[in-house]
Design a protein around this motif. Sequence first.
Motif, PDB file in Angstrom:
ATOM      1  N   VAL A 192      38.429  45.617  44.140  1.00  0.00           N
ATOM      2  CA  VAL A 192      38.583  46.308  45.429  1.00  0.00           C
ATOM      3  C   VAL A 192      39.348  45.444  46.410  1.00  0.00           C
ATOM      4  CG1 VAL A 192      37.351  47.268  47.424  1.00  0.00           C
ATOM      5  CG2 VAL A 192      36.496  47.694  45.103  1.00  0.00           C
ATOM      6  N   GLU A 193      38.995  44.158  46.468  1.00  0.00           N
ATOM      7  CA  GLU A 193      39.678  43.231  47.390  1.00  0.00           C
ATOM      8  C   GLU A 193      41.163  43.099  47.026  1.00  0.00           C
ATOM      9  OE1 GLU A 193      36.221  40.044  48.692  1.00  0.00           O
ATOM     10  OE2 GLU A 193      37.019  39.965  46.646  1.00  0.00           O
ATOM     11  N   ILE A 194      41.425  43.067  45.757  1.00  0.00           N
ATOM     12  CA  ILE A 194      42.818  42.955  45.299  1.00  0.00           C
ATOM     13  C   ILE A 194      43.607  44.198  45.704  1.00  0.00           C
ATOM     14  CG2 ILE A 194      44.313  42.895  43.244  1.00  0.00           C
ATOM     15  CD1 ILE A 194      42.090  41.217  41.888  1.00  0.00           C
ATOM     16  N   ALA A 195      43.012  45.365  45.497  1.00  0.00           N
ATOM     17  CA  ALA A 195      43.696  46.622  45.851  1.00  0.00           C
ATOM     18  C   ALA A 195      43.989  46.671  47.343  1.00  0.00           C
ATOM     19  CB  ALA A 195      42.837  47.812  45.435  1.00  0.00           C
ATOM     20  N   GLU A 196      43.033  46.243  48.158  1.00  0.00           N
ATOM     21  CA  GLU A 196      43.222  46.241  49.612  1.00  0.00           C
ATOM     22  C   GLU A 196      44.362  45.316  50.015  1.00  0.00           C
ATOM     23  OE1 GLU A 196      39.485  45.168  51.282  1.00  0.00           O
ATOM     24  OE2 GLU A 196      38.586  47.166  51.017  1.00  0.00           O
ATOM     25  N   LYS A 197      44.381  44.134  49.415  1.00  0.00           N
ATOM     26  CA  LYS A 197      45.413  43.155  49.769  1.00  0.00           C
ATOM     27  C   LYS A 197      46.803  43.625  49.316  1.00  0.00           C
ATOM     28  CE  LYS A 197      42.485  39.028  49.919  1.00  0.00           C
ATOM     29  NZ  LYS A 197      42.844  38.626  51.300  1.00  0.00           N
ATOM     30  N   LEU A 198      46.857  44.297  48.172  1.00  0.00           N
ATOM     31  CA  LEU A 198      48.147  44.792  47.677  1.00  0.00           C
ATOM     32  C   LEU A 198      48.722  45.876  48.582  1.00  0.00           C
ATOM     33  CD1 LEU A 198      47.537  44.946  43.799  1.00  0.00           C
ATOM     34  CD2 LEU A 198      49.107  43.426  45.019  1.00  0.00           C
ATOM     35  N   THR A 199      47.840  46.673  49.195  1.00  0.00           N
ATOM     36  CA  THR A 199      48.327  47.710  50.119  1.00  0.00           C
ATOM     37  C   THR A 199      48.792  47.117  51.444  1.00  0.00           C
ATOM     38  OG1 THR A 199      46.063  48.086  50.945  1.00  0.00           O
ATOM     39  CG2 THR A 199      46.838  49.485  49.115  1.00  0.00           C
ATOM     40  N   LYS A 200      48.240  45.973  51.814  1.00  0.00           N
ATOM     41  CA  LYS A 200      48.576  45.354  53.100  1.00  0.00           C
ATOM     42  C   LYS A 200      49.751  44.382  53.011  1.00  0.00           C
ATOM     43  CE  LYS A 200      43.834  45.568  54.896  1.00  0.00           C
ATOM     44  NZ  LYS A 200      42.647  44.763  55.315  1.00  0.00           N
ATOM     45  N   SER A 201      49.990  43.805  51.819  1.00  0.00           N
ATOM     46  CA  SER A 201      51.023  42.768  51.711  1.00  0.00           C
ATOM     47  C   SER A 201      51.716  42.825  50.354  1.00  0.00           C
ATOM     48  CB  SER A 201      50.396  41.376  51.900  1.00  0.00           C
ATOM     49  OG  SER A 201      51.339  40.356  51.634  1.00  0.00           O
ATOM     50  N   ASN A 202      53.011  42.551  50.402  1.00  0.00           N
ATOM     51  CA  ASN A 202      53.751  42.423  49.143  1.00  0.00           C
ATOM     52  C   ASN A 202      54.060  40.959  48.840  1.00  0.00           C
ATOM     53  OD1 ASN A 202      55.643  41.875  51.035  1.00  0.00           O
ATOM     54  ND2 ASN A 202      57.099  43.478  50.435  1.00  0.00           N
ATOM     55  N   GLN A 203      53.439  40.069  49.591  1.00  0.00           N
ATOM     56  CA  GLN A 203      53.616  38.633  49.381  1.00  0.00           C
ATOM     57  C   GLN A 203      52.491  38.110  48.496  1.00  0.00           C
ATOM     58  OE1 GLN A 203      56.154  36.401  50.354  1.00  0.00           O
ATOM     59  NE2 GLN A 203      57.148  38.393  50.612  1.00  0.00           N
ATOM     60  N   PHE A 204      52.753  38.022  47.249  1.00  0.00           N
ATOM     61  CA  PHE A 204      51.759  37.506  46.317  1.00  0.00           C
ATOM     62  C   PHE A 204      52.468  36.886  45.123  1.00  0.00           C
ATOM     63  CE2 PHE A 204      52.564  41.898  45.081  1.00  0.00           C
ATOM     64  CZ  PHE A 204      52.829  41.765  43.730  1.00  0.00           C
ATOM     65  N   CYS A 205      51.735  36.100  44.384  1.00  0.00           N
ATOM     66  CA  CYS A 205      52.217  35.589  43.093  1.00  0.00           C
ATOM     67  C   CYS A 205      51.160  35.934  42.053  1.00  0.00           C
ATOM     68  CB  CYS A 205      52.461  34.080  43.159  1.00  0.00           C
ATOM     69  SG  CYS A 205      50.977  33.098  43.454  1.00  0.00           S
ATOM     70  N   ILE A 206      51.428  35.631  40.817  1.00  0.00           N
ATOM     71  CA  ILE A 206      50.449  35.865  39.755  1.00  0.00           C
ATOM     72  C   ILE A 206      50.162  34.535  39.079  1.00  0.00           C
ATOM     73  CG2 ILE A 206      49.953  37.081  37.594  1.00  0.00           C
ATOM     74  CD1 ILE A 206      51.826  39.302  38.525  1.00  0.00           C
ATOM     75  N   ARG A 207      48.881  34.234  38.941  1.00  0.00           N
ATOM     76  CA  ARG A 207      48.444  32.967  38.339  1.00  0.00           C
ATOM     77  C   ARG A 207      47.745  33.217  37.006  1.00  0.00           C
ATOM     78  NH1 ARG A 207      48.396  28.400  41.770  1.00  0.00           N
ATOM     79  NH2 ARG A 207      48.856  28.903  43.967  1.00  0.00           N
ATOM     80  N   PHE A 208      47.791  32.189  36.167  1.00  0.00           N
ATOM     81  CA  PHE A 208      47.147  32.237  34.848  1.00  0.00           C
ATOM     82  C   PHE A 208      45.838  31.459  34.900  1.00  0.00           C
ATOM     83  CE2 PHE A 208      46.583  30.203  30.620  1.00  0.00           C
ATOM     84  CZ  PHE A 208      46.356  31.363  29.879  1.00  0.00           C
ATOM     85  N   LYS A 209      44.787  31.997  34.277  1.00  0.00           N
ATOM     86  CA  LYS A 209      43.491  31.329  34.263  1.00  0.00           C
ATOM     87  C   LYS A 209      43.446  30.250  33.186  1.00  0.00           C
ATOM     88  CE  LYS A 209      40.807  35.369  35.811  1.00  0.00           C
ATOM     89  NZ  LYS A 209      39.738  36.337  35.433  1.00  0.00           N
ATOM     90  N   LEU A 210      43.344  29.006  33.649  1.00  0.00           N
ATOM     91  CA  LEU A 210      43.198  27.892  32.704  1.00  0.00           C
ATOM     92  C   LEU A 210      41.736  27.737  32.317  1.00  0.00           C
ATOM     93  CD1 LEU A 210      45.500  25.135  34.291  1.00  0.00           C
ATOM     94  CD2 LEU A 210      45.978  26.508  32.260  1.00  0.00           C
ATOM     95  N   HIS A 211      41.518  27.223  31.103  1.00  0.00           N
ATOM     96  CA  HIS A 211      40.152  27.002  30.629  1.00  0.00           C
ATOM     97  C   HIS A 211      40.007  25.553  30.173  1.00  0.00           C
ATOM     98  CE1 HIS A 211      39.403  31.309  30.822  1.00  0.00           C
ATOM     99  NE2 HIS A 211      40.580  31.485  30.222  1.00  0.00           N
ATOM    100  N   ALA A 212      38.791  25.036  30.304  1.00  0.00           N
ATOM    101  CA  ALA A 212      38.534  23.631  29.966  1.00  0.00           C
ATOM    102  C   ALA A 212      38.196  23.424  28.498  1.00  0.00           C
ATOM    103  CB  ALA A 212      37.408  23.086  30.842  1.00  0.00           C
ATOM    104  N   ASP A 213      37.975  24.518  27.753  1.00  0.00           N
ATOM    105  CA  ASP A 213      37.597  24.361  26.334  1.00  0.00           C
ATOM    106  C   ASP A 213      38.853  24.093  25.500  1.00  0.00           C
ATOM    107  OD1 ASP A 213      38.523  26.883  26.908  1.00  0.00           O
ATOM    108  OD2 ASP A 213      37.426  27.845  25.278  1.00  0.00           O
TER     109      ASP A 213
END
Length: 509
Positions: free
Chosen positions: A161-182
């Motif tokens: 929900v938070e992501i959807a709200e932010k996407l409607t308000k701003s087009n300034q974003f990047c996409i990150r990859f989730k790193l794992h410690a295993d």
Amino acid sequence: MSIKSVINKKIWSIFIRRCHTQKEIRVRFAPSPTGYLHLGGLRTAFYNFLFAKKHNGKFILRIEDTDQSRLVKDATEKLVDDLQWCGLKIDEGPFFSSKYGPYKQSERLSLYRKEVKKLLENGNAYYCFCSEKRLELLRKDAIRSRQIAKYDNKCRHLTPVEIAEKLTKSNQFCIRFKLHADIKSFKDIIYGDIFYDVTQNEGDPIIIKSDGFPTYHFANVVDDHHMKISHVFRGVEWQISTTKHLQLYKAFNWEPPQFGHLPLLINSDGTKLSKRQGDIRISQYRENGILPMALINYICAAGGGFKRVQGISPCLYTFEELTKQFEIKNVNSHPSKLNPTLLEDYNRLEIIRLMEDPATKNELVSDVREIILQKYPNIKNSLEVDRQHIEKVLNWCSNRIFRLHDLVKDDLAFLWIKPHGEVEIDFSQDKLEDLIFKLEDVQFKKEEIYQTLKAFSKENDIKFSKMMRTLRSTLTGLSDGPGVAEMMEILGKETSIKRLTRLKTVNTK
């Protein structure tokens, strides 16, 4: 059917099946067009090229131009030109058609958009809305508290929900990859088992920037997969990124290539090669008269990887010989130190090799002619540049020069510039003709020429030093340079005698 024939048939069947299932060897050289090809890049490209050549594989050139702010105009064309000048045949790449193209990352954006959606959907990537100001504050806080400056993964925990709200308000974003410690160790072909927990030093990395372009790490993995790269050989500075790349492969459920990291190529004093060093550009070597195979042997002499007979140095090898000797597992894991003193030796050996082959000799003669014409553009009509003369000079000097440009140094100008006007001497025409007659009978070697001239001056009561000055002026139009006898040997009998006929007697005795 006998048991033996059944067994043989079964073995052959297994062999054929393995041949069909074995992956094709495909390697790539993937520079950024932010500058020109330098020695370190050439070494990486050549080792990839050799590996492909040895295993009947493909050598691919890919241009990683996702950082649009740092592009250099015409850098891609220059990279291709330098690689081809060095003899590296590109099987696939820009300007070379293939089903796996395009080979510029800036032309593959639709593919990256499609692939990043998969990671967003399977939960391995997320939208990040952190401003540059917030990221800078994080960096400053980390430095102040003496911690490693890294992203705190804040946006990883946003709800849909938070992501959807932010996407409607701003087009300034990047996409990150989730790193794992295993993290599991991976097998580096050159360095062996490598374990590195990237999460200790980095937060979740950006894979798609706010401008829509992928970062190196994401595009690199996507392209290697889609171009079916089987082995990745790159500089050791990328080794700590490999665990990150392997996590990306796992997130996509793709089989990764095998990795091997090449040690640093360093200067003779142990310092790191720098792109700021103008003298490590391939174009600089080309302009300074270094020949391709000399340069290739120069970089191969550092760092190992070749089975060679010890104690024979320097020895110049052809592409075929280097391919036969090359074993990637024999590359040293410690930094590879260049030995500049070898470069000119290799160049001299390459000149000799080219002279021994009739096909390459003709090309070499043409190159020398072009060098001479470029050196003396205003006196082209006064130059002695016929093929026979150039070939004669090359036969004499191939063991004495280190590069073709040495042939147009000032002290060798006499080789090419025909002297003008007449030179006066104070002995008779008969004696001049006698000198020419004696020289025609002499084997044109320096010592024999010298002894003939010495004997002639003594027999005719002519001061030797004065006669030699006159002959030098006649032969070259110069007041200094190599000894007269040596110059005559270089020029050869025919040219020397032709130039001596310029002498004009002023006193008949």
